[in-house]
Design a protein around this motif. Sequence first.
Motif, PDB file in Angstrom:
ATOM      1  N   CYS A  41       8.845   5.194   4.278  1.00 28.97           N
ATOM      2  CA  CYS A  41       9.197   4.165   5.254  1.00 28.97           C
ATOM      3  C   CYS A  41      10.056   4.804   6.339  1.00 28.97           C
ATOM      4  N   TYR A  62       3.702   8.534   1.493  1.00 26.33           N
ATOM      5  CA  TYR A  62       4.127   7.610   2.549  1.00 26.33           C
ATOM      6  C   TYR A  62       5.633   7.434   2.437  1.00 26.33           C
ATOM      7  N   HIS A  94      12.503  -4.611  -0.048  1.00 26.24           N
ATOM      8  CA  HIS A  94      11.362  -4.077   0.693  1.00 26.24           C
ATOM      9  C   HIS A  94      10.265  -3.474  -0.203  1.00 26.24           C
ATOM     10  N   HIS A  95      10.644  -2.527  -1.047  1.00 27.73           N
ATOM     11  CA  HIS A  95       9.606  -1.866  -1.852  1.00 27.73           C
ATOM     12  C   HIS A  95       9.053  -2.771  -2.946  1.00 27.73           C
ATOM     13  N   CYS A 139       4.015  -2.097   5.881  1.00 27.84           N
ATOM     14  CA  CYS A 139       3.866  -0.883   5.062  1.00 27.84           C
ATOM     15  C   CYS A 139       2.676  -1.005   4.112  1.00 27.84           C
ATOM     16  N   GLU A 160       6.503  -4.671  -1.159  1.00 27.17           N
ATOM     17  CA  GLU A 160       5.307  -3.855  -0.876  1.00 27.17           C
ATOM     18  C   GLU A 160       4.415  -3.786  -2.116  1.00 27.17           C
TER      19      GLU A 160
HETATM   20 ZN   LIG Z   1       8.138   0.307   4.023  1.00 26.32          ZN
END
Ligand SMILES: [Zn+2]
Length: 461
Positions: free
Chosen positions: A27, A25, A233-234, A208, A237
Amino acid sequence: MKIYNSLTRKKEEFVPLEDKNVKMYACGITVSADAHIGHAVQAIIFDIIRKYLEKRGYNVTYARNYTDVDDKIILNANKLGVDPIEFAKQNIVKVEKLMAELKVTPPTMNLKATENIDNIIEFISKLIEKGYAYVAPEGDVYFSVEKDKSYGKLSNRNPDDMISSVRIENEENKRSPLDFALWKSAKPNEIYWNSPWGKGRPGWHIECSAMNYYHLGEQIDIHGGGRDLIFPHHENEIAQTECLTGKPFAKYWVHNGLLKLNGQKMSKSLGNVISIQELLEKYGAEVIRFGILQTNYKNDINITDNLFSEAEKHMLDFYKVLAEVEKLNINSSKLNSVIDEEFNQSMDDDFNTAKALANLFGYFKTMKLKLAQKDDSVVEDYNAIKKTYSLLGLFTEDAKSFIEKHSLVQAIPAEVLELANKRLQARKEKNFALSDALREQIKTLGYEIKDSKEGFELNKL
Ligand SMILES: [Zn+2]
């Protein structure tokens, strides 16, 4: 095959979670404006990683997302007086056209936030049930960072240290400044979806996690993105997914470097972004790819005036050699296997495209020598290069038309070209006095003329 894992900060042997199946995956793009070179770099890199894994015999399921609802999309659509969803849709069409021109193969799944709202709501509900998220008075839902004991492991930060450095927003609704929004309540006249917490829309990080969970499963092999996404962000996640599943989310976290323009950070706020369209018109996909892939994906790429023009020069030289081989008209499908082996060695070392491209200079030097010596085995090098390097999106064009399109002669003013042709004629007639006079005249217009096999070569002074 080794991959640098941002989570362990080490180069590790690549072993997928399940046999030969790889779930990957990356982003994707927030479609709030036209795509820029940074988007192109990221898409090209993960396209190549996917294709190389496939070459190595893995079955790759590769998902990318479009963030098609967010503050900037709403803001820009409002400025134009158009519907934000429609605005995002149109931007996606534009991006996909550019990606195709850049020779980026579409991923297995193109996921969109707006098509996953039910999944996102269910995911958030589960986090609330498990006690990792809470509903604030206005109907916003936040993730409670202090509940996640391993928060900060990817970016190597300690939550206590972070508290002192975060910008504090909406403090009255959040229990802690580090908490981040999973669901944002709708402001008046703003696009919304109904949810158990009222009208609103998803936060960015949650999409995500939810898309991975519902489309790829609880665990994936590779999660990618730009290095600027590591925090928050990560990190967020990981927090969302691992708190829900209790399992490690992605086995390998792969991050590409960022772009600089003449040594400066490239960003929309600095106004120094380069559009993909602009670059494609000027250089075409292969030159852009060559320019980008000369840097290892993990490192920052410094875009200078010279980067792509140098890349164009190299590609033009290479294509000229390919064209010479084509003229030999040798019918052989034999391959010089060394070229492919060395390519694999480079790519097995954390997708070292820089090394793979550096090898090309040696191959083409050998090919020139073989051409001069009328050694027909040159065609085996030709075949190997065309086949192997097509994975990087290189040497897939017709040699003659590439040369025509990219020949510097094209950019030379008509007046100079006319003089150069007159001089060529004068030389044929052995009128050297006129030829010398024309050379001087060309010089006054800023060009140097040299004789060559094809007639002449013009270079800017
Ligand atoms: Zn993402």
